[in-house]
Write a protein that holds these residues in place. Structure first.
Motif, PDB file in Angstrom:
ATOM      1  N   GLU A   1     -34.774  92.620 -19.273  1.00 23.19           N
ATOM      2  CA  GLU A   1     -33.864  93.313 -20.179  1.00 23.19           C
ATOM      3  C   GLU A   1     -33.612  94.749 -19.750  1.00 23.19           C
ATOM      4  N   THR A   2     -34.564  95.370 -19.119  1.00 24.36           N
ATOM      5  CA  THR A   2     -34.450  96.788 -18.780  1.00 24.36           C
ATOM      6  C   THR A   2     -33.596  97.054 -17.548  1.00 24.36           C
ATOM      7  N   TYR A   3     -33.144  96.032 -16.859  1.00 19.78           N
ATOM      8  CA  TYR A   3     -32.363  96.217 -15.643  1.00 19.78           C
ATOM      9  C   TYR A   3     -30.863  96.361 -15.894  1.00 19.78           C
ATOM     10  N   HIS A   4     -30.437  96.312 -17.138  1.00 21.34           N
ATOM     11  CA  HIS A   4     -29.039  96.510 -17.536  1.00 21.34           C
ATOM     12  C   HIS A   4     -28.101  95.430 -16.994  1.00 21.34           C
TER      13      HIS A   4
ATOM     14  N   SER B   1     -25.904  91.906 -17.724  1.00 18.57           N
ATOM     15  CA  SER B   1     -25.126  91.522 -18.903  1.00 18.57           C
ATOM     16  C   SER B   1     -25.808  90.448 -19.753  1.00 18.57           C
TER      17      SER B   1
ATOM     18  N   THR C   1     -29.991  88.296 -20.290  1.00 16.99           N
ATOM     19  CA  THR C   1     -31.399  88.240 -19.901  1.00 16.99           C
ATOM     20  C   THR C   1     -31.736  86.847 -19.391  1.00 16.99           C
TER      21      THR C   1
END
Length: 83
Positions: free
Chosen positions: A3-6, A8, A10
């Motif tokens: 989720e933290t990798y931005h 679109s 997960t």
């Protein structure tokens, strides 16, 4: 996951677990799973490798439309570095 990798979306943990199982059960004898973000399809994809040299070689030749997210040892399920 991731989720933290931005991205679109997960990666569903059940899908990830299925990828780990498929890699371990393959008759080819894979040892590594690379999770890739395909920016054209906007989806995560699995890529399997038999050895670390193949993994590293692929990482140095991947197309710009693909983002290497993380690599895992299929048996210990631990992350491995791309170096």
């Amino acid at each position: 996951m991731f989720e933290t990798y931005h991205f679109s979306k997960t990666l569903d943990e059940e899908v990830f677990d299925t990828w780990l199982s498929k890699g371990r059960e393959s008759k080819i004898g894979y040892s590594y799973l690379l999770v890739i973000w395909d920016s054209w399809e906007e989806d995560f994809k699995p890529k399997y490798f038999e050895n670390r040299d193949e993994l590293i070689g692929f990482c140095h030749s991947v197309s710009p439309s693909k983002v290497m997210v993380a690599a895992y040892d299929l048996y210990s399920e631990s992350k491995v570095s791309f170096e």
